[in-house]
Scaffold this motif. Structure first.
Motif, short mmCIF file in Angstrom:
data_model
loop_
_atom_site.label_atom_id
_atom_site.label_comp_id
_atom_site.label_asym_id
_atom_site.label_seq_id
_atom_site.Cartn_x
_atom_site.Cartn_y
_atom_site.Cartn_z
N ALA A 8 0.86 -1.19 0.00
CA ALA A 8 0.00 0.00 0.00
C ALA A 8 0.90 1.23 0.00
O ALA A 8 2.00 1.21 0.55
CB ALA A 8 -0.90 0.00 1.22
N ARG A 9 0.41 2.29 -0.66
CA ARG A 9 1.15 3.56 -0.61
C ARG A 9 0.17 4.68 -0.24
O ARG A 9 -0.85 4.86 -0.91
CB ARG A 9 1.81 3.87 -1.94
N LEU A 10 0.49 5.38 0.83
CA LEU A 10 -0.32 6.53 1.24
C LEU A 10 0.46 7.78 0.86
O LEU A 10 1.53 8.04 1.39
CB LEU A 10 -0.54 6.47 2.76
N ARG A 11 -0.07 8.50 -0.12
CA ARG A 11 0.67 9.68 -0.59
C ARG A 11 0.54 10.82 0.42
O ARG A 11 -0.33 10.80 1.29
CB ARG A 11 0.17 10.10 -1.97
N PRO A 12 1.39 11.86 0.28
CA PRO A 12 1.23 13.02 1.16
C PRO A 12 -0.09 13.73 0.83
O PRO A 12 -0.56 13.65 -0.31
CB PRO A 12 2.41 13.92 0.80
N ALA A 13 -0.66 14.43 1.80
CA ALA A 13 -1.87 15.22 1.52
C ALA A 13 -1.52 16.29 0.50
O ALA A 13 -0.41 16.82 0.50
CB ALA A 13 -2.37 15.85 2.82
N GLY A 83 -6.18 2.20 -7.43
CA GLY A 83 -6.66 3.18 -6.44
C GLY A 83 -7.51 4.25 -7.11
O GLY A 83 -7.60 4.32 -8.34
N GLN A 84 -8.12 5.10 -6.32
CA GLN A 84 -9.02 6.13 -6.84
C GLN A 84 -8.22 7.21 -7.59
O GLN A 84 -6.99 7.30 -7.46
CB GLN A 84 -9.84 6.77 -5.70
N THR A 85 -8.92 8.01 -8.36
CA THR A 85 -8.30 9.12 -9.07
C THR A 85 -7.56 10.03 -8.09
O THR A 85 -8.09 10.36 -7.02
CB THR A 85 -9.39 9.92 -9.81
N GLY A 86 -6.34 10.40 -8.45
CA GLY A 86 -5.56 11.30 -7.61
C GLY A 86 -4.86 10.61 -6.45
O GLY A 86 -4.24 11.26 -5.61
N ALA A 87 -4.91 9.27 -6.42
CA ALA A 87 -4.32 8.55 -5.28
C ALA A 87 -2.81 8.38 -5.41
O ALA A 87 -2.14 8.00 -4.45
CB ALA A 87 -4.99 7.18 -5.13
N GLY A 88 -2.27 8.65 -6.62
CA GLY A 88 -0.82 8.55 -6.78
C GLY A 88 -0.36 7.39 -7.66
O GLY A 88 0.82 7.03 -7.63
N LYS A 89 -1.25 6.82 -8.46
CA LYS A 89 -0.89 5.67 -9.31
C LYS A 89 0.12 6.10 -10.38
O LYS A 89 1.15 5.47 -10.56
CB LYS A 89 -2.15 5.10 -10.00
N THR A 90 -0.20 7.19 -11.09
CA THR A 90 0.68 7.62 -12.18
C THR A 90 1.98 8.18 -11.63
O THR A 90 3.05 7.97 -12.19
CB THR A 90 -0.04 8.67 -13.05
N TYR A 91 1.89 8.88 -10.51
CA TYR A 91 3.11 9.40 -9.87
C TYR A 91 4.04 8.23 -9.57
O TYR A 91 5.25 8.28 -9.81
CB TYR A 91 2.76 10.16 -8.59
N THR A 92 3.48 7.16 -9.04
CA THR A 92 4.31 6.00 -8.71
C THR A 92 4.83 5.33 -9.97
O THR A 92 6.00 4.99 -10.07
CB THR A 92 3.48 4.97 -7.89
N LEU A 175 -3.59 1.39 -13.61
CA LEU A 175 -5.03 1.26 -13.79
C LEU A 175 -5.72 2.61 -13.72
O LEU A 175 -5.22 3.54 -13.08
CB LEU A 175 -5.62 0.35 -12.71
N ALA A 176 -6.86 2.70 -14.36
CA ALA A 176 -7.63 3.94 -14.28
C ALA A 176 -8.23 4.07 -12.88
O ALA A 176 -8.28 3.10 -12.13
CB ALA A 176 -8.73 3.90 -15.32
N GLY A 177 -8.67 5.27 -12.53
CA GLY A 177 -9.24 5.55 -11.21
C GLY A 177 -10.34 4.55 -10.87
O GLY A 177 -11.16 4.20 -11.71
N SER A 178 -10.34 4.07 -9.64
CA SER A 178 -11.25 2.99 -9.26
C SER A 178 -12.53 3.49 -8.60
O SER A 178 -13.34 2.70 -8.16
CB SER A 178 -10.52 2.06 -8.29
N1 LIG Z 1 3.91 10.05 -3.27
C1 LIG Z 1 3.68 11.26 -3.77
N2 LIG Z 1 4.48 12.31 -3.47
C2 LIG Z 1 4.26 13.54 -3.97
N3 LIG Z 1 3.23 13.85 -4.79
C3 LIG Z 1 2.40 12.85 -5.13
C4 LIG Z 1 2.56 11.52 -4.65
N4 LIG Z 1 1.57 10.76 -5.15
C5 LIG Z 1 0.84 11.58 -5.92
N5 LIG Z 1 1.32 12.83 -5.90
C6 LIG Z 1 0.74 13.98 -6.63
O1 LIG Z 1 -0.68 13.90 -6.50
C7 LIG Z 1 -1.33 14.22 -7.73
C8 LIG Z 1 -2.23 13.07 -8.20
O2 LIG Z 1 -1.43 11.91 -8.41
P1 LIG Z 1 -1.55 10.98 -9.70
O3 LIG Z 1 -1.74 11.78 -10.94
O4 LIG Z 1 -0.41 10.03 -9.66
O5 LIG Z 1 -2.92 10.23 -9.37
P2 LIG Z 1 -3.58 9.00 -10.13
O6 LIG Z 1 -3.91 8.00 -9.08
O7 LIG Z 1 -2.71 8.53 -11.24
O8 LIG Z 1 -4.91 9.64 -10.70
P3 LIG Z 1 -5.74 9.26 -12.06
O9 LIG Z 1 -6.47 8.00 -11.79
O10 LIG Z 1 -6.66 10.43 -12.21
O11 LIG Z 1 -4.73 9.15 -13.17
C9 LIG Z 1 -0.22 14.54 -8.73
O12 LIG Z 1 -0.05 15.94 -8.76
C10 LIG Z 1 1.01 13.88 -8.14
O13 LIG Z 1 2.21 14.53 -8.52
#
Ligand SMILES: Nc1ncnc2c1ncn2[C@@H]1O[C@H](COP(=O)(O)OP(=O)(O)OP(=O)(O)O)[C@@H](O)[C@H]1O
Length: 291
Positions: A8-13, A83-92, A175-178
């Motif tokens: 699991a990965r919990l991104r920063p707020a 994970g849901q949209t904005g959860a950090g999937k693409t960032y990871t 994966l796309a947002g869940s």
């Molecule tokens: N671990 C992290 N550290 C710093 N910033 C993060 C982290 N995870 C996510 N972010 C930031 O949060 C925002 C949303 O993350 P991201 O685009 O990866 O979400 P996503 O899960 O891929 O969403 P979607 O399903 O819409 O593609 C981005 O601006 C990203 O840079």
């Protein structure tokens, strides 16, 4: 060696979540508790939990490096972010963005590519590797084809990357947002795309249910053909299923699933559902064999 790792990965707020209450409490590097607004507690345990202060390199080292190393030895590998949209999937998976130059923020994908070529170079006099690179989207859009050295043929679209190394295969799936369609407020074409995506995710859920709920010793029907996503993942999951259901010492694949979550209470229900999805994978442990 366990061939399914679930993390699991919990991104920063983020700035939109400024001042929001958090919905988790750390226990250690494998366990944490999620709590709702009534303070009801849900304990989760994974192979590893990456908290807000985790580095991209930490995720790569634990989740991806073992899979890349084995891919060169012809063991199939799949890495999935969920994970849901904005959860950090693409960032990871990809990193902070294509204009981002900070190496620390490089995601799994560029690190995998670097290490794959390094590993192949290191092999020295081994037979030539043929690498096929393809990118697929759930919407099934192919937008180009190119040739690069080592006869790599590529097909680009949206969300997954697939290498064939020798006879090993490496699939990376962002994966796309869940989240539920109602929550997105989508309309028209976006709504139709969201429904397609949800159908794929639900097909993936059905495959996992079939995988994890079958009676030991009995092979039940696994609905791989219900979506493009599950067809793409079939190679990665099929040996798991054969091995799990029939209790064989087999399975030429390794899978890593990363459940990405917001740390905030406002996203509690989506995080709970993401983590429950991941928790279903836990406990499946197989022995890898060469292709
Ligand atoms: N671990 C992290 N550290 C710093 N910033 C993060 C982290 N995870 C996510 N972010 C930031 O949060 C925002 C949303 O993350 P991201 O685009 O990866 O979400 P996503 O899960 O891929 O969403 P979607 O399903 O819409 O593609 C981005 O601006 C990203 O840079």
């Amino acid at each position: 060696m366990a061939n399914i790792r679930v993390c699991a990965r919990l991104r920063p707020a983020n700035s939109k979540e400024d001042g929001e209450a958090l919905c988790f409490t750390r226990s250690d590097s494998q366990c944490f508790t999620l709590q709702d607004e009534k303070d009801e507690q849900y304990m989760f345990s994974f192979d590893k939990v990456f908290y807000e202060d985790s580095e991209q390199a930490d995720v790569y080292e634990f989740l991806a490096r073992p899979i890349v190393t084995d891919a060169v030895k012809a063991i199939n590998g799949t890495i999935i972010t969920y994970g849901q949209t904005g959860a950090g999937k693409t960032y990871t998976m990809e990193g902070a963005g294509i204009l981002e130059t900070d190496n620390h923020k490089k995601g799994l994908l560029p690190r995998v590519v670097d290490e794959l070529f390094e590993a192949i170079n290191f092999c020295g006099e081994t037979p030539a590797y043929k690498i096929k690179l393809s990118m697929n989207g759930i919407a099934n859009r192919a937008v180009g084809e190119t040739r690069i050295p080592l006869s790599i043929s590529s097909q680009f679209s949206l969300s997954s990357l697939n290498f064939v190394v020798s006879i090993g295969k490496l699939v990376l799936v962002d994966l796309a947002g869940s989240e539920k369609v109602e929550k997105t407020g989508a309309e028209g074409r976006v709504l139709e795309e969201a429904k397609t995506i949800n159908k794929s995710l639900s097909a993936l859920g059905n495959v996992i249910n079939a995988l994890t709920s079958g009676q030991q010793g009995k092979a039940n029907h696994i609905p791989f053909r219900d979506s493009k996503l599950t067809r793409i993942l079939q190679d990665a999951l099929v040996s798991t299923i054969v091995s799990f259901e029939l209790h064989l010492e087999g399975g030429s694949s390794q899978t890593a699933l990363l459940c990405c979550c917001s740390p905030c209470l406002c996203n509690f229900s989506e995080s709970l559902s993401t983590l429950r999805f991941g928790a279903r994978y836990n406990g499946i442990s197989l022995i890898c064999v060469l292709n």
